[in-house]
Design an enzyme around this catalytic site. Structure first.
Site, PDB file in Angstrom:
ATOM      1  N   THR A 263      33.507  36.911  34.322  1.00  0.00           N
ATOM      2  CA  THR A 263      34.700  36.475  33.931  1.00  0.00           C
ATOM      3  C   THR A 263      34.687  35.070  34.450  1.00  0.00           C
ATOM      4  OG1 THR A 263      35.837  38.660  33.796  1.00  0.00           O
ATOM      5  CG2 THR A 263      37.280  36.491  33.813  1.00  0.00           C
TER       6      THR A 263
ATOM      7  N   HIS B 243      32.733  32.813  32.003  1.00  0.00           N
ATOM      8  CA  HIS B 243      33.236  32.656  30.841  1.00  0.00           C
ATOM      9  C   HIS B 243      34.130  31.434  30.846  1.00  0.00           C
ATOM     10  CE1 HIS B 243      31.577  36.048  28.691  1.00  0.00           C
ATOM     11  NE2 HIS B 243      31.794  36.979  29.613  1.00  0.00           N
TER      12      HIS B 243
ATOM     13  N   HIS C 132      38.868  35.974  41.172  1.00  0.00           N
ATOM     14  CA  HIS C 132      39.904  37.064  41.483  1.00  0.00           C
ATOM     15  C   HIS C 132      39.159  38.398  42.405  1.00  0.00           C
ATOM     16  CE1 HIS C 132      37.272  38.103  37.986  1.00  0.00           C
ATOM     17  NE2 HIS C 132      37.245  39.296  38.470  1.00  0.00           N
TER      18      HIS C 132
ATOM     19  N   CYS D  81      53.684  45.094  35.857  1.00  0.00           N
ATOM     20  CA  CYS D  81      55.037  44.649  35.640  1.00  0.00           C
ATOM     21  C   CYS D  81      56.022  45.386  36.562  1.00  0.00           C
ATOM     22  CB  CYS D  81      55.276  44.792  34.248  1.00  0.00           C
ATOM     23  SG  CYS D  81      55.673  46.134  33.368  1.00  0.00           S
TER      24      CYS D  81
ATOM     25  N   ILE E 226      27.613  45.784  38.455  1.00  0.00           N
ATOM     26  CA  ILE E 226      28.179  47.015  38.200  1.00  0.00           C
ATOM     27  C   ILE E 226      27.246  48.155  37.874  1.00  0.00           C
ATOM     28  CG2 ILE E 226      30.431  47.786  37.150  1.00  0.00           C
ATOM     29  CD1 ILE E 226      31.314  45.083  36.812  1.00  0.00           C
TER      30      ILE E 226
ATOM     31  N   ARG F 246      17.025  42.748  38.339  1.00  0.00           N
ATOM     32  CA  ARG F 246      17.986  43.521  38.161  1.00  0.00           C
ATOM     33  C   ARG F 246      17.438  44.987  38.152  1.00  0.00           C
ATOM     34  NH1 ARG F 246      23.164  40.450  35.258  1.00  0.00           N
ATOM     35  NH2 ARG F 246      23.693  39.332  37.381  1.00  0.00           N
TER      36      ARG F 246
ATOM     37  N   ILE G  34      31.768  44.812  28.140  1.00  0.00           N
ATOM     38  CA  ILE G  34      32.786  44.232  27.012  1.00  0.00           C
ATOM     39  C   ILE G  34      31.860  43.428  26.041  1.00  0.00           C
ATOM     40  CG2 ILE G  34      34.401  42.507  26.840  1.00  0.00           C
ATOM     41  CD1 ILE G  34      35.434  43.073  29.690  1.00  0.00           C
TER      42      ILE G  34
ATOM     43  N   TYR H  62      39.101  50.371  31.817  1.00  0.00           N
ATOM     44  CA  TYR H  62      39.576  49.043  32.023  1.00  0.00           C
ATOM     45  C   TYR H  62      40.139  48.778  33.687  1.00  0.00           C
ATOM     46  CZ  TYR H  62      42.257  44.501  31.615  1.00  0.00           C
ATOM     47  OH  TYR H  62      42.600  43.383  31.810  1.00  0.00           O
TER      48      TYR H  62
END
Ligand code: NAD
Ligand code: ZN
Length: 345
Positions: free
Chosen positions: A44, A47, A67, A97, A179, A204, A268, A291
């Site tokens: 991510t 990207h 992150h 939330c 992963i 890999r 993804i 996810y």
């Protein structure tokens, strides 16, 4: 403590990342301030660095990125209980939330309104990061700093690998990125029989082999059929873990599954894919999208597996000081690596 800090910032709506001095974030009510020690780079982040179509649509600029992180608690906002300054922690990057039906129902991973650390709220490639106390995971003593820094992707691997029963089953993992490699180690640890891992990157595939794959396959030069024969498999894979996001890999998986097989999909794709749904129908396949991680069940499962002998220390192949971020991103981009860690200490 100074009131400014170093942070890796998406500072312009253009390719690149910039190391800047920015204000140290202040923990609000219910928040925790964390002194970041180690971070690891995710696809991510790449990207966001490259500023592709997804990033352009998703990232508000300026934004501190990153992150995957670990560090120690440096301050507590008002009302935080059960945590202490100095504790070694990592963090769940999906901030949920708390009031949608799924959050209320205890299914935080399906929150309708979540924000992402380093994606849509300030991230962890910095000296300090603030996250809500309920997203903090206190790292148990048996987990090293390096592994603590990769608990986020290990969590993706864990959530995917545990979605279906793999005990005594034959498992196909498409994609030997970090992963996929971690998933191979997990399904080996928990008792799968044959674990076949595919990729197009020999470095890999070597890592996947070292992490428990029975057989690795470079799909550019080798077919799956003869490999299955070699392993004495006549009916196809029982469980598939799609971890490449590649259309051809997904179709190869559909083609190689046993009747009644089950597939967990984490990879993804860059855009819509064409899949041979006839395989899904006539083989009665079960497909499950994955996810993130289960919050926090996945964190406890992976921590317990690490305690009971799951060894993923080898996943970290490169460690660089944070100032060498450009070189680190280049290593990830080239793909001859497992996880690449930036040190902020
Ligand atoms: P990665 O990009 O490092 O790994 C993907 C691997 O797939 C690469 O090694 C690549 O060489 C390989 N690949 C490409 N074409 C292939 C083919 N035809 N057959 C087999 N392998 C092929 O990514 P990662 O960090 O290991 O993550 C794995 C995937 O999961 C990525 O697609 C990532 O975007 C996605 N992801 C999803 C979630 C989620 O919550 N769903 C979270 C994290 C990552
Ligand atoms: Zn919610």
């Amino acid at each position: 403590m100074s009131d400014t800090m170093k942070a890796l910032v998406k500072a312009e709506r253009a390719p690149g990342l910039w190391m800047q001095d920015v204000p140290v974030p202040v923990p609000g009510v219910g928040d925790v301030l964390i002194r970041v020690r180690k971070t690891s780079i995710c696809g991510t982040d790449l990207h966001i660095h490259h500023w592709d179509a997804w990033a352009q649509q998703t990232i508000p600029v300026p934004m501190v990125v990153g992150h995957e992180f670990m560090g120690e608690i440096a301050g507590l906002g008002a009302g935080v209980e059960g945590l202490e300054v100095g504790q070694r922690v990592a963090g769940e990057g999906h901030i949920t939330c708390g009031h949608c039906r799924n959050c209320k129902g205890g299914r935080r991973e399906f929150c309708h309104n979540h924000t992402g650390v380093g994606v849509t709220r300030p991230g962890a490639f910095a000296d300090y990061v603030v996250i809500p106390a309920q997203n903090v995971f206190v790292v148990p003593h048996h987990i090293s700093d390096d592994v603590a820094a990769v608990l986020d992707p290990l969590g993706n691997a864990t959530h995917t690998a545990l979605r279906f029963d793999v005990v005594g089953e034959d498992v196909l993992i498409t994609g030997a990125g970090p992963i996929g490699i971690l998933a191979a180690a997990i399904v080996r640890h928990i008792g799968a029989r044959h674990i076949v891992v595919t990729d197009v990157n020999p470095y890999r595939l070597g890592m996947a082999k070292a992490h428990g794959a029975s057989r690795v396959v470079d799909v550019r030069t080798e077919q799956l059929g003869p490999v299955m024969e070699e392993l004495g498999m006549s009916e196809g894979f029982d469980v598939g873990l799609e971890m490449s996001g590649a259309e051809s890999a997904f179709n190869q998986m559909l083609d190689s599954m046993n009747h009644g097989g089950r597939i967990a999909i984490l990879g993804i794709p860059a855009g819509p894919m064409t899949l041979d749904v006839n395989d899904v129908i006539f083989k009665g396949l079960e497909l499950q999208g994955i996810y993130g991680r289960r919050i926090f069940e996945t964190w406890y499962k992976m921590s317990a597996m690490l305690q009971s002998g799951l060894d993923v220390g080898g996943i970290v192949t490169h460690r660089l000081p944070a100032e060498c971020f450009a070189e680190a991103f280049d290593i990830v981009h080239r793909g001859e690596c497992g996880k690449v860690i930036l040190d902020w200490a």
